[in-house]
Scaffold this motif. Structure first.
Motif, PDB file in Angstrom:
ATOM      1  N   SER B  49       0.832  -1.214   0.000  1.00 38.72           N
ATOM      2  CA  SER B  49       0.000   0.000   0.000  1.00 38.72           C
ATOM      3  C   SER B  49       0.860   1.254   0.000  1.00 38.72           C
ATOM      4  CB  SER B  49      -0.904   0.030   1.223  1.00 38.72           C
ATOM      5  OG  SER B  49      -1.725  -1.096   1.232  1.00 38.72           O
ATOM      6  N   THR B  50       1.971   1.195   0.707  1.00 37.35           N
ATOM      7  CA  THR B  50       2.823   2.376   0.792  1.00 37.35           C
ATOM      8  C   THR B  50       3.510   2.626  -0.551  1.00 37.35           C
ATOM      9  OG1 THR B  50       3.172   1.773   3.088  1.00 37.35           O
ATOM     10  CG2 THR B  50       4.548   3.522   2.229  1.00 37.35           C
ATOM     11  N   ILE B  51       3.944   1.553  -1.197  1.00 36.78           N
ATOM     12  CA  ILE B  51       4.581   1.725  -2.510  1.00 36.78           C
ATOM     13  C   ILE B  51       3.558   2.280  -3.511  1.00 36.78           C
ATOM     14  CG2 ILE B  51       5.700   0.538  -4.445  1.00 36.78           C
ATOM     15  CD1 ILE B  51       6.841  -1.466  -2.397  1.00 36.78           C
ATOM     16  N   CYS B  52       2.321   1.794  -3.422  1.00 38.49           N
ATOM     17  CA  CYS B  52       1.302   2.168  -4.412  1.00 38.49           C
ATOM     18  C   CYS B  52       0.621   3.502  -4.120  1.00 38.49           C
ATOM     19  CB  CYS B  52       0.244   1.078  -4.525  1.00 38.49           C
ATOM     20  SG  CYS B  52       0.920  -0.446  -5.179  1.00 38.49           S
ATOM     21  N   GLY B  53       0.856   4.079  -2.954  1.00 43.95           N
ATOM     22  CA  GLY B  53       0.308   5.406  -2.691  1.00 43.95           C
ATOM     23  C   GLY B  53      -0.958   5.422  -1.855  1.00 43.95           C
ATOM     24  N   ILE B  54      -1.400   4.243  -1.412  1.00 43.72           N
ATOM     25  CA  ILE B  54      -2.631   4.208  -0.622  1.00 43.72           C
ATOM     26  C   ILE B  54      -2.345   4.602   0.824  1.00 43.72           C
ATOM     27  CG2 ILE B  54      -4.438   2.667   0.264  1.00 43.72           C
ATOM     28  CD1 ILE B  54      -4.180   1.174  -2.410  1.00 43.72           C
ATOM     29  N   THR B  55      -1.156   4.252   1.282  1.00 40.10           N
ATOM     30  CA  THR B  55      -0.739   4.599   2.631  1.00 40.10           C
ATOM     31  C   THR B  55       0.438   5.573   2.525  1.00 40.10           C
ATOM     32  OG1 THR B  55      -1.387   2.402   3.350  1.00 40.10           O
ATOM     33  CG2 THR B  55       0.042   3.621   4.820  1.00 40.10           C
ATOM     34  N   THR B  56       0.414   6.610   3.340  1.00 34.64           N
ATOM     35  CA  THR B  56       1.506   7.579   3.309  1.00 34.64           C
ATOM     36  C   THR B  56       2.630   7.113   4.228  1.00 34.64           C
ATOM     37  OG1 THR B  56      -0.298   9.171   3.233  1.00 34.64           O
ATOM     38  CG2 THR B  56       1.916  10.066   3.384  1.00 34.64           C
ATOM     39  N   PRO B  57       3.863   7.049   3.726  1.00 31.80           N
ATOM     40  CA  PRO B  57       4.955   6.586   4.587  1.00 31.80           C
ATOM     41  C   PRO B  57       5.310   7.612   5.663  1.00 31.80           C
ATOM     42  CG  PRO B  57       5.822   7.287   2.455  1.00 31.80           C
ATOM     43  CD  PRO B  57       4.325   7.365   2.365  1.00 31.80           C
ATOM     44  N   THR B  58       5.809   7.134   6.796  1.00 32.40           N
ATOM     45  CA  THR B  58       6.253   8.040   7.848  1.00 32.40           C
ATOM     46  C   THR B  58       7.598   8.643   7.465  1.00 32.40           C
ATOM     47  OG1 THR B  58       5.108   6.619   9.411  1.00 32.40           O
ATOM     48  CG2 THR B  58       6.651   8.209  10.339  1.00 32.40           C
ATOM     49  N   SER B  59       8.484   7.794   6.933  1.00 33.23           N
ATOM     50  CA  SER B  59       9.746   8.303   6.401  1.00 33.23           C
ATOM     51  C   SER B  59      10.288   7.300   5.395  1.00 33.23           C
ATOM     52  CB  SER B  59      10.756   8.537   7.530  1.00 33.23           C
ATOM     53  OG  SER B  59      11.024   7.315   8.178  1.00 33.23           O
ATOM     54  N   GLY B  60      11.322   7.708   4.677  1.00 31.82           N
ATOM     55  CA  GLY B  60      11.908   6.841   3.671  1.00 31.82           C
ATOM     56  C   GLY B  60      11.386   7.165   2.281  1.00 31.82           C
ATOM     57  N   THR B  61      12.003   6.556   1.282  1.00 26.72           N
ATOM     58  CA  THR B  61      11.602   6.854  -0.090  1.00 26.72           C
ATOM     59  C   THR B  61      11.348   5.577  -0.888  1.00 26.72           C
ATOM     60  OG1 THR B  61      13.895   6.884  -0.817  1.00 26.72           O
ATOM     61  CG2 THR B  61      12.910   9.019  -0.254  1.00 26.72           C
ATOM     62  N   VAL B  62      10.512   5.735  -1.897  1.00 19.82           N
ATOM     63  CA  VAL B  62      10.255   4.654  -2.845  1.00 19.82           C
ATOM     64  C   VAL B  62      10.364   5.257  -4.237  1.00 19.82           C
ATOM     65  CG1 VAL B  62       8.581   2.974  -3.696  1.00 19.82           C
ATOM     66  CG2 VAL B  62       8.605   3.556  -1.261  1.00 19.82           C
ATOM     67  N   THR B  63      11.137   4.628  -5.103  1.00 18.85           N
ATOM     68  CA  THR B  63      11.140   5.075  -6.494  1.00 18.85           C
ATOM     69  C   THR B  63      10.686   3.924  -7.375  1.00 18.85           C
ATOM     70  OG1 THR B  63      13.452   4.472  -6.795  1.00 18.85           O
ATOM     71  CG2 THR B  63      13.005   6.767  -6.202  1.00 18.85           C
TER      72      THR B  63
END
Lengths: 253, 308
Positions: B49-63
């Protein structure tokens, strides 16, 4: 700008409207006709003119506003609540669309439906009462603005609602009383002075007053103030929706 | 190979303080099938979900394809297709129109032929004009996949594709995944079925309590699993391992009553016959023989337990 997405959402929402066209149109037309028969013909015949306008004609703008506000709110709230209910909102959240595009699609469709219903009611009114529209362009513009602003409000309600009951709650508890007390069926000047002041806190007063001015050239409050009120209301709704998407309130974890 | 999805120090903590993801680092290679294996509540769905944008990450990055999912979300999300765990579909839409909706939502121009092609690929062609509500569970899951593929993504996330699906349909799903891989799509799937990871993945990641415990090529894992152990129970405890048996690298149980020999079933010779002969020559009397194989399940259970 993902215009394809806006178009897709809009067309998708409008398809539901066309699918249920009979129930979408029959009920507002029927209830408006009832109002005309009861208030216009039966009771109205005993009422003198209000602000120089026959009572039957006087209530037309208010009746249109009543339906348009209710329809815009319920259409828009259902439109965005349904994906939440079925779970398909995951797709909106993972799609390359901005909040403005989502809002444009859903609110655009809800506003179109409400506008459509407003026009149908106006046409129904012509069948019952002889009315002249003093400022037709302003009338259309105010009608459209109302459709959009209440669709925005509906969108917020749809996001806020956790179940179908809550979805009905705001229109029932807030919008209907505000519209009834907002001068749909009477002029503010007919109220005792204290109530006139209280009424000025009702945002719907400005909408109905402005709308009535576009028909008859008479208004409870000045048209400039009406426009300002609608614009402020629209801006407030947009601002709130922007905040919703920024924080993910009720939609994103 | 280059990483098409790159996750760096990804953390997700919920308002209540629960840390669903603890600094996840993960590179997904283009064209591979990566299976994320983990028990319920391990953080698999949160990661996806975090990678796909449904959940907002607290920190860190995904490309994704070099595009940051936060700052350049349009480009990043356009490359991703997501098949959620729950069957979430509009019940009164037809299969075709719901798939077409997905394509438009992702900004692609209308292309009915493409959608028909996707439906055919998923054996949904004959259900094209059926309402979603009339379909079976397995068919609905295919519709979800069709929706996720409608905008021709390069990366496909499948969250528990075979949860609640019977054995036959599961095999079916594996074939679909294999065909997608052949068409060049990178696939990340989560599962808690070990067989599923074994059957279709190129690499296997084990995730538990918001951390990736291991990520390894499946072939390497299989090689580890190819190791077998032979336990030889002795009639009389032996104080030490006779020098003649040194080449077998036997392990002696603390009480000296059994010896364990580890061998490779994939090797040309297991060495069991000569070992048994040599044991006899060394004068050790056997009472019982037992073999056991470590499976992915053992590795998995072992790691998850260690963490607990």
């Amino acid at each position: 700008m993902n215009l394809n997405a806006v178009k897709t959402i809009y067309v998708h929402e409008m398809r539901r409207f066309w699918r249920t066209i009979t129930q979408s149109l029959v009920s507002p037309v029927l209830s408006t006709s009832l109002y005309f028969v009861v208030f216009g013909a039966a009771i109205g015949s005993r009422i003198d003119q209000v602000e120089g306008v026959g009572y039957g004609a006087f209530i037309v703008p208010g009746l249109i506003m009543l339906s348009v506000m209710t329809q815009a709110t319920s259409n828009a709230s259902f439109g965005i609540y349904f994906p939440k209910f079925t779970g398909t909102i995951y797709e909106l959240l993972s799609a390359p669309v901005s909040f403005l595009e989502i809002v444009a699609g859903y609110v655009g469709a809800a506003a179109t439906k409400a506008l459509f219903i407003g026009i149908i009611i106006l046409l129904t009114a012509f069948a019952f009462i002889d009315i002249q529209i003093a400022h037709p362009l302003a009338m259309i513009a105010l009608l459209m603005l109302t459709c959009i602003s209440f669709s925005l409000l509906g969108f917020i309600i749809g996001i806020w609602a956790g179940n179908f009951e809550q979805l009905q709650l705001i229109p029932l508890l807030v919008i209907t009383p505000l519209v009834f007390l907002g001068g749909s069926f009477y002029s503010i000047s007919m109220l005792p002075p204290v109530w006139q002041t209280i009424t000025l806190f009702n945002p719907v007063v400005y909408l109905i007053s402005g709308f009535r001015w576009s028909f008859f050239g008479v208004a409870d409050v000045s048209i400039g103030l009406s426009l300002l009120a609608i614009t402020a209301f629209t801006a407030a709704c947009l601002g709130f929706i922007w905040w919703i998407f920024r924080t993910g309130w009720r939609i994103r974890q | 190979m280059t990483a098409i999805v790159s996750v760096k120090n990804l953390r997700k903590a919920y308002a209540g303080g629960f840390e669903a993801l603890k600094s996840i680092n993960l590179d997904i290679q283009e064209g591979e099938i990566l299976a994320l294996l983990g028990p319920n509540g391990a953080g698999k769905t949160t990661l996806i979900s975090t990678i796909c944008g449904i959940t907002t990450p607290t920190s860190g990055t995904v490309t994704v394809g070099g595009h940051d999912t936060q700052t350049d979300y349009r480009a990043a999300r356009g490359m991703i297709g997501l098949v959620p765990q729950e069957i979430s579909l509009e019940p009164f839409e037809t299969v075709f129109s719901t798939v077409r909706f997905s394509r438009g939502l992702f900004g692609k121009p209308r292309d009915d032929a493409k959608i028909d092609e996707i439906l055919a690929q998923l054996s949904l062609a004959d259900k094209r004009d059926n309402k979603v509500i009339t379909l079976s569970g397995g068919m609905k899951r295919r519709v979800l996949i069709a929706k996720a593929l409608a905008h021709e993504p390069r990366v496909l996330f499948l969250d528990e594709p075979s949860a609640g699906v019977d054995v036959e349909l599961r095999k079916d799903m594996w074939e679909v995944v294999a065909r997608l891989k052949a068409s060049g799509v990178t696939i990340i799937l989560t599962t808690h079925y070990i067989e599923e990871a074994e059957a279709i993945a190129d690499r296997v990641g084990i995730i538990n309590k918001g951390q990736i415990l291991l990520i390894q090529d499946k072939a390497e894992l299989m090689a580890q699993m190819g190791k077998k152990q032979l336990r030889i129970d002795l009639a009389v405890a032996t104080p030490d391992i006779p020098a003649a048996l040194a080449k077998y690298e036997l392990q002696r149980a603390p009480d000296g009553r059994s010896l364990t020999y580890t061998y490779d079933t994939n090797g040309p010779r297991t060495g069991i016959t000569t070992l048994l002969n040599d044991l006899q020559s060394a004068g050790l009397q056997m009472t019982d023989l037992q073999t056991q194989q470590s499976s992915l399940e053992d590795i998995f259970v072992g790691m998850v337990k260690e963490e607990a």
